[in-house]
Design an enzyme around this catalytic site. Structure first.
Site, PDB file in Angstrom:
ATOM      1  N   LYS A  38     -56.064  53.136 -63.819  1.00  0.00           N
ATOM      2  CA  LYS A  38     -54.859  52.438 -64.290  1.00  0.00           C
ATOM      3  C   LYS A  38     -55.112  50.976 -64.595  1.00  0.00           C
ATOM      4  CE  LYS A  38     -52.852  51.592 -59.685  1.00  0.00           C
ATOM      5  NZ  LYS A  38     -52.933  50.143 -59.584  1.00  0.00           N
ATOM      6  N   THR A  44     -61.224  47.710 -56.657  1.00  0.00           N
ATOM      7  CA  THR A  44     -61.049  46.563 -55.757  1.00  0.00           C
ATOM      8  C   THR A  44     -62.374  45.835 -55.586  1.00  0.00           C
ATOM      9  OG1 THR A  44     -59.350  47.806 -54.567  1.00  0.00           O
ATOM     10  CG2 THR A  44     -60.317  45.926 -53.420  1.00  0.00           C
ATOM     11  N   CYS A  45     -63.407  46.583 -55.302  1.00  0.00           N
ATOM     12  CA  CYS A  45     -64.720  46.008 -54.996  1.00  0.00           C
ATOM     13  C   CYS A  45     -65.152  45.000 -56.056  1.00  0.00           C
ATOM     14  CB  CYS A  45     -65.724  47.151 -54.872  1.00  0.00           C
ATOM     15  SG  CYS A  45     -67.428  46.614 -54.885  1.00  0.00           S
ATOM     16  N   GLY A 179     -55.225  37.341 -39.129  1.00  0.00           N
ATOM     17  CA  GLY A 179     -56.160  38.465 -39.009  1.00  0.00           C
ATOM     18  C   GLY A 179     -57.594  37.957 -38.967  1.00  0.00           C
ATOM     19  N   GLY A 180     -58.266  38.243 -37.861  1.00  0.00           N
ATOM     20  CA  GLY A 180     -59.650  37.773 -37.688  1.00  0.00           C
ATOM     21  C   GLY A 180     -60.651  38.897 -37.858  1.00  0.00           C
ATOM     22  N   GLY A 181     -60.340  39.852 -38.750  1.00  0.00           N
ATOM     23  CA  GLY A 181     -61.305  40.917 -39.049  1.00  0.00           C
ATOM     24  C   GLY A 181     -62.339  40.414 -40.040  1.00  0.00           C
ATOM     25  N   VAL A 236     -48.094  36.544 -34.835  1.00  0.00           N
ATOM     26  CA  VAL A 236     -47.300  35.637 -35.671  1.00  0.00           C
ATOM     27  C   VAL A 236     -45.862  36.167 -35.690  1.00  0.00           C
ATOM     28  CG1 VAL A 236     -49.134  34.751 -37.156  1.00  0.00           C
ATOM     29  CG2 VAL A 236     -48.006  36.889 -37.756  1.00  0.00           C
ATOM     30  N   HIS A 446     -95.222  37.296 -41.561  1.00  0.00           N
ATOM     31  CA  HIS A 446     -94.992  35.989 -40.937  1.00  0.00           C
ATOM     32  C   HIS A 446     -95.146  34.884 -41.965  1.00  0.00           C
ATOM     33  CE1 HIS A 446     -95.111  32.827 -37.907  1.00  0.00           C
ATOM     34  NE2 HIS A 446     -96.157  32.328 -38.556  1.00  0.00           N
TER      35      HIS A 446
HETATM   36  P1  FAD Z   1     -60.761  50.971 -54.982  1.00  0.00           P
HETATM   37  O1  FAD Z   1     -61.910  50.065 -55.135  1.00  0.00           O
HETATM   38  O2  FAD Z   1     -59.492  50.420 -54.442  1.00  0.00           O
HETATM   39  O3  FAD Z   1     -60.517  51.630 -56.408  1.00  0.00           O
HETATM   40  C1  FAD Z   1     -59.463  52.498 -56.648  1.00  0.00           C
HETATM   41  C2  FAD Z   1     -59.116  52.438 -58.111  1.00  0.00           C
HETATM   42  O4  FAD Z   1     -58.139  53.425 -58.381  1.00  0.00           O
HETATM   43  C3  FAD Z   1     -58.517  51.115 -58.557  1.00  0.00           C
HETATM   44  O5  FAD Z   1     -59.241  50.610 -59.661  1.00  0.00           O
HETATM   45  C4  FAD Z   1     -57.076  51.441 -58.933  1.00  0.00           C
HETATM   46  O6  FAD Z   1     -56.621  50.669 -60.029  1.00  0.00           O
HETATM   47  C5  FAD Z   1     -57.189  52.902 -59.296  1.00  0.00           C
HETATM   48  N1  FAD Z   1     -55.959  53.686 -59.113  1.00  0.00           N
HETATM   49  C6  FAD Z   1     -55.147  53.740 -58.040  1.00  0.00           C
HETATM   50  N2  FAD Z   1     -54.199  54.684 -58.215  1.00  0.00           N
HETATM   51  C7  FAD Z   1     -54.414  55.232 -59.426  1.00  0.00           C
HETATM   52  C8  FAD Z   1     -53.806  56.259 -60.157  1.00  0.00           C
HETATM   53  N3  FAD Z   1     -52.795  56.970 -59.658  1.00  0.00           N
HETATM   54  N4  FAD Z   1     -54.267  56.525 -61.394  1.00  0.00           N
HETATM   55  C9  FAD Z   1     -55.309  55.849 -61.926  1.00  0.00           C
HETATM   56  N5  FAD Z   1     -55.950  54.884 -61.260  1.00  0.00           N
HETATM   57  C10 FAD Z   1     -55.530  54.587 -60.013  1.00  0.00           C
HETATM   58  N6  FAD Z   1     -66.635  46.602 -48.978  1.00  0.00           N
HETATM   59  C11 FAD Z   1     -67.960  46.506 -48.759  1.00  0.00           C
HETATM   60  O7  FAD Z   1     -68.625  47.525 -48.642  1.00  0.00           O
HETATM   61  N7  FAD Z   1     -68.588  45.292 -48.672  1.00  0.00           N
HETATM   62  C12 FAD Z   1     -67.907  44.124 -48.796  1.00  0.00           C
HETATM   63  O8  FAD Z   1     -68.491  43.050 -48.704  1.00  0.00           O
HETATM   64  C13 FAD Z   1     -66.506  44.188 -49.029  1.00  0.00           C
HETATM   65  N8  FAD Z   1     -65.784  43.072 -49.197  1.00  0.00           N
HETATM   66  C14 FAD Z   1     -64.463  43.154 -49.476  1.00  0.00           C
HETATM   67  C15 FAD Z   1     -63.746  41.979 -49.648  1.00  0.00           C
HETATM   68  C16 FAD Z   1     -62.410  42.026 -49.934  1.00  0.00           C
HETATM   69  C17 FAD Z   1     -61.647  40.748 -50.132  1.00  0.00           C
HETATM   70  C18 FAD Z   1     -61.758  43.288 -50.061  1.00  0.00           C
HETATM   71  C19 FAD Z   1     -60.289  43.361 -50.393  1.00  0.00           C
HETATM   72  C20 FAD Z   1     -62.447  44.470 -49.893  1.00  0.00           C
HETATM   73  C21 FAD Z   1     -63.817  44.404 -49.585  1.00  0.00           C
HETATM   74  N9  FAD Z   1     -64.559  45.570 -49.377  1.00  0.00           N
HETATM   75  C22 FAD Z   1     -65.898  45.475 -49.114  1.00  0.00           C
HETATM   76  C23 FAD Z   1     -63.947  46.909 -49.416  1.00  0.00           C
HETATM   77  C24 FAD Z   1     -64.184  47.583 -50.759  1.00  0.00           C
HETATM   78  O9  FAD Z   1     -63.733  46.753 -51.806  1.00  0.00           O
HETATM   79  C25 FAD Z   1     -63.484  48.917 -50.776  1.00  0.00           C
HETATM   80  O10 FAD Z   1     -63.908  49.684 -49.663  1.00  0.00           O
HETATM   81  C26 FAD Z   1     -63.793  49.704 -52.043  1.00  0.00           C
HETATM   82  O11 FAD Z   1     -63.406  48.996 -53.189  1.00  0.00           O
HETATM   83  C27 FAD Z   1     -63.084  51.068 -52.009  1.00  0.00           C
HETATM   84  O12 FAD Z   1     -63.430  51.798 -53.141  1.00  0.00           O
HETATM   85  P2  FAD Z   1     -62.469  52.944 -53.698  1.00  0.00           P
HETATM   86  O13 FAD Z   1     -63.125  53.449 -54.931  1.00  0.00           O
HETATM   87  O14 FAD Z   1     -62.140  53.883 -52.628  1.00  0.00           O
HETATM   88  O15 FAD Z   1     -61.109  52.203 -54.056  1.00  0.00           O
END
Ligand code: FAD
Length: 468
Positions: A38, A44-45, A179-181, A236, A446
């Site tokens: 979409k 997200t990544c 959040g301290g994750g 909070v 080393h």
């Molecule tokens: P997503 O990456 O969320 O992708 C899902 C996709 O599906 C999106 O593009 C969305 O637009 C699309 N979508 C959703 N619903 C629909 C639909 N109905 N129809 C069509 N498209 C749709 N992970 C790491 O391993 N290392 C890191 O350093 C790391 N850093 C991060 C930092 C931040 C700030 C954040 C927020 C996340 C981080 N992550 C990291 C986590 C990582 O980004 C996610 O685990 C990963 O992106 C998940 O992949 P995914 O394909 O499951 O989902």
């Protein structure tokens, strides 16, 4: 005219790491694949997570390095942050990777449909522009979105989630990170290094829950030294914006408060399952919105799989990749090994960096293991002193054998310089259930930072060169 649904071997909903990894692997094997996305492939990544966040953390590292250059006898004018340029560089990195990914998908003959996809009966996926697709197999990979908290409505100005932080046009002078994750600590570290006064508010007793306590303590000490205020065990309760809207006062704990220019809500993510349709299918969604799968990523609907942040497994891009491989290899009829979630590598890119695989000492003891542990600080490592980053350590946890000696390695935990790049050896050791004697045979070049891992393992054999 009656339009018939277009047929594919695999239809994937979501083009993030889980979805595009499945598409690339399947495409390479000759499967006819459709991806419905979409927004933008990369998910997200690539656009709102790993890549932009780490790019900004690198900006922070460059700034810190220039400030610290004097120690090396390099005298420079005090550095100035041109944040618009930092934003532009981040976007350039993201766009370059995005272009590469789109090209690769084309090369693997993956057909991409732009729109929201929903799954109905008979493996039919309908895109919101009316296009209908049918897959012999369907993979749900719609990922996750930031979780928010009541009373902290995200406005992109005073209250931000990770999505908004990564698109900031200017840096706030002060911020609360709720959040301290992992993500909260990365943002706290990055913002602080770039000159923002940061307070971290964490409801649990320590930051970085899930990390070994010794490792989390190193990060907490480093944060304190750099002026980041970390408050743990506090909830909070709300916030009150100032009349001119330039700041807000966040209330927490027992009547305490702090006034800041920005609040970063970093309390985890929730699965994006609500827009998937699923009517007429047997796919189950649990109370928290995760699609329910077995260890082979199979949903309750035959031929429909789910992977990535949409399922209740570690929310990491590389876990999504691994799960995608499990699905595609199954579809191809290949031998499949389910992901062992207890051993996946974790990397956190705050300063100092954190990396680990396997059980923490606390988790190992809780699981009933009798353990032996060794720690070696980076302060004694030549390379760490050379690069001026002596903070941190390596800790290795091994099962205690009846004779008191160290048996298989259960966990490797690192905090310090470039540990995210050093974890590889530890990850292999944990996954192969290797013993310190076996791993101790390896020669560490080393002077390298990885000598600290070698030393820690050798110490577990009772024959450490430097560590007793
Ligand atoms: P997503 O990456 O969320 O992708 C899902 C996709 O599906 C999106 O593009 C969305 O637009 C699309 N979508 C959703 N619903 C629909 C639909 N109905 N129809 C069509 N498209 C749709 N992970 C790491 O391993 N290392 C890191 O350093 C790391 N850093 C991060 C930092 C931040 C700030 C954040 C927020 C996340 C981080 N992550 C990291 C986590 C990582 O980004 C996610 O685990 C990963 O992106 C998940 O992949 P995914 O394909 O499951 O989902």
């Amino acid at each position: 005219m009656v339009l018939t649904a277009q047929e594919f071997d695999v239809v994937i909903i979501g083009g993030g790491p889980a979805g595009y990894a499945a598409a690339l692997r399947g495409g390479l094997a000759g499967l006819n694949i459709a991806v419905v996305e979409k927004d933008k492939v990369g998910g997200t990544c690539l656009h709102r997570g790993c890549i932009p966040a780490k790019e900004f953390l690198e900006t922070a590292t460059v700034y810190r390095t220039v400030i610290g250059a004097e120690e090396f006898g390099i005298i420079a004018d005090p550095p100035v942050i041109e944040f618009a340029q930092s934003q532009a560089r981040k976007q350039k990195v993201v766009d370059q990777l995005w272009t590469g990914l789109q090209g690769l998908m084309k090369k693997r003959k993956v057909t991409t449909f732009n729109g929201v996809g929903s799954l109905g009966a008979g493996h039919k996926v309908t895109v919101d522009d009316g296009t209908e697709l049918v897959g012999k197999h369907v993979i749900l990979a719609s990922g996750s979105i930031p979780r928010t908290i009541p009373g902290f409505e995200v406005d992109g100005r005073l209250v931000l989630t990770s999505d908004e932080v990564l698109d900031l046009e200017r840096l706030p002078a002060s911020a609360v990170v709720i959040g301290g994750g992992a993500i909260g600590c990365e943002f706290a570290s990055m913002l602080s290094d770039l000159g923002c006064k940061v307070t971290v508010l964490e409801a649990l007793p320590k930051i970085l829950p899930g990390c070994d306590k010794d490792v989390a303590d190193v990060v907490a000490r480093s944060f304190k030294k750099r002026g980041i205020e970390v408050r743990t065990g506090v909830a909070v309760t709300g916030h009150a914006p100032s009349d001119d809207g330039s700041s807000t006062t966040v209330s927490f704990g027992e009547g305490e408060s702090v006034t800041v220019e920005a609040v970063v809500v970093s309390v985890g993510r929730r699965p994006c399952s609500a827009n998937l349709g699923l009517d007429g299918t047997a796919v189950e969604v649990d109370g928290r919105g995760f699609v329910v799968v077995d260890e082979y990523m199979r949903t309750a609907e035959p031929g429909v799989f789910a992977a990535g942040d949409l399922v209740d497994t570690p929310a990491l891009a590389h876990v999504g990749f691994a799960e995608a491989v499990v699905v595609i290899d199954q579809i191809l009829g290949d031998k499949v090994i389910p992901v062992d979630y207890t051993k996946v590598p974790w990397c956190i890119y705050c300063h100092p960096e954190v990396a680990f695989a396997g059980l923490s000492e606390e988790a190992a003891r809780e699981a009933g293991f009798d353990v032996v542990t060794k720690k070696d600080p980076f302060g004694g490592n030549g390379r760490a002193l050379i690069v001026g980053e002596p903070e941190g350590m390596v800790k290795v946890i091994a099962e205690k054998l009846p004779d008191g000696k160290a048996g298989r390695i259960l966990g490797v935990h690192m905090v310090g310089p470039w540990v995210t790049e050093q974890l590889g050896q530890g990850y292999l050791a944990v996954n192969w259930e290797a013993t310190p004697t076996e791993v101790g045979q390896y020669i560490q070049p080393h002077p390298t930072l990885s000598e600290t891992f070698g030393e820690t393992v050798l110490a577990l054999t009772g024959r450490g060169l430097h560590v007793g």
